[in-house]
Design an enzyme around this catalytic site. Sequence first.
Site, mmCIF file in Angstrom:
data_model
loop_
_atom_site.group_PDB
_atom_site.id
_atom_site.type_symbol
_atom_site.label_atom_id
_atom_site.label_comp_id
_atom_site.label_asym_id
_atom_site.label_seq_id
_atom_site.Cartn_x
_atom_site.Cartn_y
_atom_site.Cartn_z
ATOM 1 N N LYS A 124 0.912 -1.083 0.058
ATOM 2 C CA LYS A 124 0.177 0.005 -0.024
ATOM 3 C C LYS A 124 0.974 1.191 -0.135
ATOM 4 C CE LYS A 124 -4.575 0.808 0.223
ATOM 5 N NZ LYS A 124 -5.582 0.032 -0.171
ATOM 6 N N ASP A 164 -6.931 4.142 -4.737
ATOM 7 C CA ASP A 164 -7.647 3.985 -3.490
ATOM 8 C C ASP A 164 -8.172 5.311 -3.191
ATOM 9 O OD1 ASP A 164 -7.463 1.908 -1.201
ATOM 10 O OD2 ASP A 164 -7.560 3.861 -0.260
HETATM 11 N N1 GLU Z 1 -7.200 -0.037 -3.101
HETATM 12 C C1 GLU Z 1 -8.148 -1.192 -3.368
HETATM 13 C C2 GLU Z 1 -7.901 -2.089 -2.237
HETATM 14 O O1 GLU Z 1 -8.109 -1.694 -1.098
HETATM 15 C C3 GLU Z 1 -7.340 -1.747 -4.596
HETATM 16 C C4 GLU Z 1 -6.138 -2.281 -4.710
HETATM 17 C C5 GLU Z 1 -5.669 -2.906 -6.187
HETATM 18 O O2 GLU Z 1 -6.362 -2.666 -7.071
HETATM 19 O O3 GLU Z 1 -4.421 -3.130 -6.063
HETATM 20 O O4 GLU Z 1 -8.087 -3.300 -2.312
#
Ligand code: GLU
Length: 447
Positions: A124, A164
């Site tokens: 992240k 996100d």
């Molecule tokens: N931000 C999204 C999540 O919390 C998607 C992450 C992604 O597609 O890599 O899962």
Amino acid sequence: MNVEKIMQNLEQKHPGESEYLQAVREVLESVEEVYNQHPEFEKAKIIERIVEPDRIFTFRVTWVDDQGEVQTNLGYRVQFNSAIGPYKGGLRFHKAVTPSMLKFLGFEQTFKNALTTLPMGGGKGGSDFDPVGKSDAEIMRFCQAFMLELRHNIGPDQDIPAGDVGVGGREIGFLNGMYQKLSRQYHTGVLTGKGETWGGSILRPEATGYGALYFTEHLLHKAGKDIKGLTIALSGFGNVAWGAAKKAKELGAKVIAISGPDGVCHIPEGITDEMIDYMLDMRASNRNKVEDMATKFPGKAQFTAGKKAWSIPCDIALPCAFQNELSEDDAKELKANGCWCCCEVSNMGCQPGAIHFFQKNGVLFAPGKAVNAGGVATSGLEMTQNAAHLNWSGKEVDDKLHWIMENIHEQCVKFGTQADGTIDYVKGANIAGFMKVATAMLEQGII
Ligand code: GLU
């Protein structure tokens, strides 16, 4: 394993990192019993290793705003765990972003990605950059400056960021453009959530919301109910809330509330297609005000300042905005007003007190790492298409997303069914994700 002892140790090591400590405690409490049946995990100190990120990059992001003023923000990438595949997870641009927030999100992502059945590790990243009130040109300059640093640590087999909160298709475009310019690498799979014409999956924008509704349908069927005609209150009006509203309406449910940081919009007759389309304009405007919906659709949507979506009577609550957005008091208000199901779509959207209240009072509850996994799962499908230099139709992606969400639901049922026959979806999701990552770590030695 002794959860209290491990938590005490972590609290000393990482004082004040409340979101991260909250996320770790939830998983440890869920897996304690199963873990203690596996002495080989204890011997390899899996718990002590799994709760710490592999590494965290912190960098300065300097850019120039429309007034010609120099602005400085902080950027981060948390590479949490790569036991089952390359680091994968979104970027969050929000003024409240801290290392603690990104560590909690990276930790959750590790288990969520394991649930998707696809080979993706957890990561992240993000920045304390606040997109509210920024022009498109400012967003572009910030994204470009952010990528000047981030590019050193990402790649299609290394770490694949995506969107996100505060990062959608527009931001991924600016980030990808700068990545290619700087690196002279033109692989389409360095970021996911791309546009349709340059390697994106046709269904990625809808995927988190659609997946959440597919999961909700399975949960309802298991409980002997049908979604048709049920009323839904959801929070937020960004990409996730938009996809959820679209699919909920298509499945015959009635979305009667959406909300924002400024208050709630009550839509007694149910959200319309025009309103769902307008949610996209509201997000693109960077105003961050749900009141705009009531201004655009007078008489149909009624705005109340300072209230949450949880004040509107409904059958199902879908938190789609931010962590800890639904408190124990909100849970009590929902239940008192007749709500009997809550599927958490945001990451850790419900406070621990709210989850306990739901579970103790017969309100069906499922956690974000299962319910919202359709987003990252579709990112995984996008990576597969990019690696194979292929493009799949919307139907192909949707069919796969359906299968993945059904599989996640089955894993929750398998690991979460209690002696009395009820299903603890929190335990089920945590144990299923944990067992997969822990086994992969064990088999790859002490590293
Ligand atoms: N931000 C999204 C999540 O919390 C998607 C992450 C992604 O597609 O890599 O899962």
